[in-house]
Design a protein around this motif. Sequence first.
Motif, short mmCIF file in Angstrom:
data_model
loop_
_atom_site.label_atom_id
_atom_site.label_comp_id
_atom_site.label_asym_id
_atom_site.label_seq_id
_atom_site.Cartn_x
_atom_site.Cartn_y
_atom_site.Cartn_z
N TYR A 36 127.90 27.63 -69.68
CA TYR A 36 126.83 26.65 -70.58
C TYR A 36 127.28 25.43 -70.89
N ASP A 37 126.25 24.37 -70.72
CA ASP A 37 126.29 23.01 -70.71
C ASP A 37 125.68 22.78 -72.11
N ALA A 38 126.67 22.39 -73.14
CA ALA A 38 126.13 21.99 -74.44
C ALA A 38 125.19 20.79 -74.49
N ARG A 39 125.39 19.96 -73.65
CA ARG A 39 124.67 18.61 -73.67
C ARG A 39 123.29 18.91 -73.25
N THR A 40 122.90 19.80 -72.50
CA THR A 40 121.51 20.21 -72.06
C THR A 40 121.08 21.34 -72.50
N SER A 41 121.95 22.19 -73.18
CA SER A 41 121.59 23.37 -73.77
C SER A 41 120.96 24.49 -72.65
N THR A 42 122.01 24.37 -71.44
CA THR A 42 121.47 25.09 -70.38
C THR A 42 122.70 26.10 -70.00
N ALA A 57 123.60 26.78 -78.93
CA ALA A 57 124.96 27.14 -78.59
C ALA A 57 125.15 28.41 -79.11
#
Length: 258
Positions: free
Chosen positions: A36-42, A19
């Motif tokens: 940014y998708d914090a759940r998948t770190s993508t 993050a």
Amino acid sequence: MCATAVHPKDRVEIFCVPAQAARKVAESLGPGVVEYDARTSTLWMPALLGDVSWAQYEALLEALPEHRMRHTYDRGTLEMMSPSTNHEWIKRFLGRLVETMAYELSIPMKAVGSATRRSKAAQKGLEPDESYYIANEPLMRERFDDAPGRDPPPDLVIEVDLRRAAVNRKRIYASLGVRELWEHDGKELRFYQLGDNGEYEPIAKSLSFPFLKPSDFAPFVDQRGKVGDNELIRGFIDQARKKAKKPSASRVKKKKRT
């Protein structure tokens, strides 16, 4: 290992991004550019960006040092590409041929891989596929922090270009002063020398290995999938050893007439 992917909508998808790194990228490139998708770190971002400053380019490199992408920066334009499996096979196979040959023939060489090459003065930078110090190996042997302006560029760069890039990478290599460039387009290998006019010119034989021609590689690259890599490498080394020992025409002495 974390990876990247390029989607049809010309977006780069970068996995395993912390993050904090994502925040740095977003702060550098500005609002609305990065998702940014914090759940998948993508992390998602455009594959091609314009009006990118040198500071923004450097900030991106520093924020994502462990993520495998091919960044190409040329005076404000930044392109990011994720290498395909075929691209990686060709570049590593060519690299293995060259590195193993240098070892077997006792040719001094320092492999510096895909280390980023950049010039703030020229406002250009990229990651080569493979790169080597050969003539300058003694100078660079003990250096592991080579810096533009202080140290020479690699003597030889291998570039695999399977997809037409939006940014001209040859022009960047030329501005960095890379003397010899090998380019493989997925079908054929070509050798180039940096000319006095600052542009690359085709050459029949390698500058770094004068006994090698581009066609010397074709039989081995073309057999991929049919013959194991180790067997192909052994065959290439045997061929290179014979060519290296063969005297050139200019060195063959003519017999004196009696």
